[in-house]
Write a protein that holds these residues in place. Structure first.
Motif, PDB file in Angstrom:
ATOM      1  N   GLU A   1       0.847  -1.189   0.000  1.00 19.33           N
ATOM      2  CA  GLU A   1       0.000   0.000   0.000  1.00 19.33           C
ATOM      3  C   GLU A   1       0.883   1.241   0.000  1.00 19.33           C
ATOM      4  N   LEU A   2       0.549   2.182  -0.868  1.00 14.42           N
ATOM      5  CA  LEU A   2       1.282   3.440  -0.972  1.00 14.42           C
ATOM      6  C   LEU A   2       0.308   4.607  -0.843  1.00 14.42           C
ATOM      7  N   TYR A   3       0.728   5.658  -0.153  1.00 15.06           N
ATOM      8  CA  TYR A   3      -0.110   6.831   0.050  1.00 15.06           C
ATOM      9  C   TYR A   3       0.576   8.038  -0.570  1.00 15.06           C
ATOM     10  N   LEU A   4      -0.158   8.722  -1.454  1.00 14.03           N
ATOM     11  CA  LEU A   4       0.425   9.794  -2.260  1.00 14.03           C
ATOM     12  C   LEU A   4      -0.070  11.167  -1.822  1.00 14.03           C
ATOM     13  N   PRO A   5       0.750  12.199  -2.055  1.00 12.21           N
ATOM     14  CA  PRO A   5       0.406  13.552  -1.591  1.00 12.21           C
ATOM     15  C   PRO A   5      -0.657  14.229  -2.446  1.00 12.21           C
ATOM     16  N   ASN A   6      -1.116  15.353  -1.957  1.00 10.90           N
ATOM     17  CA  ASN A   6      -2.142  16.140  -2.635  1.00 10.90           C
ATOM     18  C   ASN A   6      -1.488  17.002  -3.714  1.00 10.90           C
ATOM     19  N   ILE A   7      -1.239  16.397  -4.881  1.00 12.36           N
ATOM     20  CA  ILE A   7      -0.601  17.101  -5.982  1.00 12.36           C
ATOM     21  C   ILE A   7      -1.567  17.185  -7.159  1.00 12.36           C
ATOM     22  N   ASN A   8      -1.116  17.761  -8.256  1.00 12.64           N
ATOM     23  CA  ASN A   8      -1.931  17.898  -9.455  1.00 12.64           C
ATOM     24  C   ASN A   8      -2.563  16.568  -9.849  1.00 12.64           C
ATOM     25  N   ARG A   9      -3.891  16.584 -10.111  1.00 14.54           N
ATOM     26  CA  ARG A   9      -4.609  15.341 -10.387  1.00 14.54           C
ATOM     27  C   ARG A   9      -4.200  14.690 -11.703  1.00 14.54           C
ATOM     28  N   VAL A  10      -3.760  15.499 -12.659  1.00 12.16           N
ATOM     29  CA  VAL A  10      -3.259  14.921 -13.909  1.00 12.16           C
ATOM     30  C   VAL A  10      -2.015  14.089 -13.625  1.00 12.16           C
ATOM     31  N   GLU A  11      -1.133  14.625 -12.789  1.00  8.85           N
ATOM     32  CA  GLU A  11       0.081  13.900 -12.428  1.00  8.85           C
ATOM     33  C   GLU A  11      -0.247  12.641 -11.631  1.00  8.85           C
ATOM     34  N   LEU A  12      -1.207  12.751 -10.720  1.00  7.28           N
ATOM     35  CA  LEU A  12      -1.609  11.577  -9.951  1.00  7.28           C
ATOM     36  C   LEU A  12      -2.169  10.485 -10.860  1.00  7.28           C
ATOM     37  N   ARG A  13      -2.970  10.882 -11.845  1.00  8.53           N
ATOM     38  CA  ARG A  13      -3.516   9.889 -12.781  1.00  8.53           C
ATOM     39  C   ARG A  13      -2.404   9.216 -13.574  1.00  8.53           C
ATOM     40  N   GLU A  14      -1.427   9.995 -13.994  1.00  7.01           N
ATOM     41  CA  GLU A  14      -0.309   9.425 -14.747  1.00  7.01           C
ATOM     42  C   GLU A  14       0.449   8.411 -13.892  1.00  7.01           C
ATOM     43  N   LYS A  15       0.653   8.739 -12.627  1.00  2.00           N
ATOM     44  CA  LYS A  15       1.324   7.809 -11.732  1.00  2.00           C
ATOM     45  C   LYS A  15       0.479   6.545 -11.534  1.00  2.00           C
ATOM     46  N   GLY A  16      -0.834   6.729 -11.371  1.00  2.00           N
ATOM     47  CA  GLY A  16      -1.715   5.582 -11.163  1.00  2.00           C
ATOM     48  C   GLY A  16      -1.753   4.658 -12.366  1.00  2.00           C
ATOM     49  N   ILE A  17      -1.819   5.226 -13.556  1.00  2.00           N
ATOM     50  CA  ILE A  17      -1.835   4.412 -14.776  1.00  2.00           C
ATOM     51  C   ILE A  17      -0.538   3.632 -14.899  1.00  2.00           C
ATOM     52  N   ARG A  18       0.567   4.295 -14.632  1.00  2.41           N
ATOM     53  CA  ARG A  18       1.856   3.602 -14.719  1.00  2.41           C
ATOM     54  C   ARG A  18       1.961   2.500 -13.664  1.00  2.41           C
ATOM     55  N   PHE A  19       1.434   2.766 -12.483  1.00  2.00           N
ATOM     56  CA  PHE A  19       1.433   1.769 -11.405  1.00  2.00           C
ATOM     57  C   PHE A  19       0.681   0.512 -11.827  1.00  2.00           C
ATOM     58  N   LEU A  20      -0.525   0.675 -12.366  1.00  2.00           N
ATOM     59  CA  LEU A  20      -1.314  -0.482 -12.784  1.00  2.00           C
ATOM     60  C   LEU A  20      -0.657  -1.208 -13.951  1.00  2.00           C
ATOM     61  N   SER A  21      -0.105  -0.464 -14.875  1.00  2.00           N
ATOM     62  CA  SER A  21       0.579  -1.089 -16.006  1.00  2.00           C
ATOM     63  C   SER A  21       1.780  -1.891 -15.531  1.00  2.00           C
ATOM     64  N   ASP A  22       2.524  -1.335 -14.580  1.00  2.00           N
ATOM     65  CA  ASP A  22       3.700  -2.037 -14.077  1.00  2.00           C
ATOM     66  C   ASP A  22       3.303  -3.278 -13.290  1.00  2.00           C
ATOM     67  N   TYR A  23       2.192  -3.194 -12.558  1.00  2.00           N
ATOM     68  CA  TYR A  23       1.710  -4.384 -11.849  1.00  2.00           C
ATOM     69  C   TYR A  23       1.374  -5.488 -12.855  1.00  2.00           C
ATOM     70  N   TRP A  24       0.698  -5.122 -13.946  1.00  2.00           N
ATOM     71  CA  TRP A  24       0.371  -6.111 -14.974  1.00  2.00           C
ATOM     72  C   TRP A  24       1.638  -6.791 -15.493  1.00  2.00           C
TER      73      TRP A  24
END
Length: 325
Positions: free
Chosen positions: A43-66
């Motif tokens: 589990e990772l907890y991320l800061p309150n930053i730009n939502r576009v950047e958060l989405r990019e990180k989330g997409i990369r996270f899921l892709s890397d998990y795959w």
């Protein structure tokens, strides 16, 4: 339940056939389905930053998990959907297309899993990862989580190194505030976590990942839940604890993996479970817990997990997060 505990105790003693733990489960008392399973979890907890950047990180996270399990991961749950749908290959484009349907200031969530079922009426998936990104005006941390089988299905070799490498990679590009990884408990229905409490109280190495932590901490970013085999700390938290050199000098039983933005504390060569019945508290975990105690969140209103009736959820939560003290 006692039989399950005895089998886990046996695994602790041997440490030579951990693949057995992937086949164990706590049965639901009122049906034939499993209520709780044993996995590796992060589990990772991320800061309150730009939502576009958060989405990019989330997409990369899921892709890397795959990419960790391309043979198994073939189902995805997208935002505002109630059912998983099948996909083939890398899910990145599917998630991007779904993300683009929603305004950037809105929250976003998606998750991946496999079609994997180990027995009839089994809805607890050992392959699962998800992102939960808060909306623009919601100042609570966003969270990413992932689950791994304890061992590789084909070889029976533990996935410890895979988990460590994944956490180091995710910490580098996600830049979380903090996070945890190690042995974990997982379930299909939130209310079934009540059946995990006896295991959690006996075997301290098990973590329980649940969204309740986000709701309890609200907009508190600089406090962690507890420690596990792997504990992720961002640079501001390291500085609050006295800096990297003090950390290295203090945590003599742990490995310190530095990355650009923080560290991952590895409490021992491999994950440990401990056993409160015999007074066993894994010493590397104890050392990490004592060191990070000043930045631990303890101001709970309702607690982190479901408990039996006539049981105080806050007291049980506080007892559990202090289990390595």
């Amino acid at each position: 339940m006692q039989d399950i505990m005895n089998q886990i105790r046996s695994l602790i003693d041997r440490q030579d056939n951990m693949a057995v733990i992937d086949k164990l489960y706590i049965p639901h008392p009122y049906s034939s389905r499993p209520a709780v399973k044993f996995v590796l979890g992060a589990e990772l907890y991320l800061p309150n930053i730009n939502r576009v950047e958060l989405r990019e990180k989330g997409i990369r996270f899921l892709s890397d998990y795959w990419k960790c399990f391309p043979e198994y991961i073939n189902k995805i749950l997208l935002r505002n959907r109630t059912r998983y749908i099948r996909f083939k290959g890398d899910p990145t484009d599917v998630i991007i297309q779904d993300c683009n349907k929603y305004l950037k200031d809105l929250g976003y969530g998606a998750s991946l899993c496999s079609k994997h079922n180990m027995r009839p009426n089994d809805y607890i998936n050992p392959y699962k990862a998800g992102i939960a990104i808060s909306r623009e005006k919601d100042f609570r941390p966003s969270s990413f989580e992932a689950y791994f089988p304890v061992c590789d299905e084909k070889t029976g070799i533990p996935n410890y190194q895979l988990l460590l490498e994944a956490i180091l990679k995710w910490a580098e590009f996600c830049q979380p505030i903090h996070g945890l990884a190690g042995f974990s408990l997982t379930f299909d229905l939130v209310q079934d976590s009540v059946y995990a409490l006896p295991i959690m109280k006996r075997f301290s190495g098990f973590n329980l990942i649940d969204d309740d932590f986000i709701f309890e901490i609200d907009n508190v970013y600089n406090r962690i839940k507890c420690v596990n085999w792997l504990t992720v700390l961002s640079t501001p938290l390291i500085d609050e604890l006295g800096g990297i050199e003090l950390m290295k000098n203090t945590l003599s039983l742990c490995k310190i993996h530095e990355y650009n933005g923080g560290v991952v504390i590895q409490a021992g060569e491999f994950p440990l479970l401990g056993d409160s019945h015999t007074g066993e508290i894994p010493e590397p975990y104890r050392q990490a817990a004592q060191y990070t105690k000043p930045i631990r969140f303890e101001d709970y209103d309702e607690g982190l997990f479901r408990v039996p009736r006539d049981t105080d959820a806050v007291m049980e939560t506080l007892s559990w997060i202090k289990r390595f003290d």
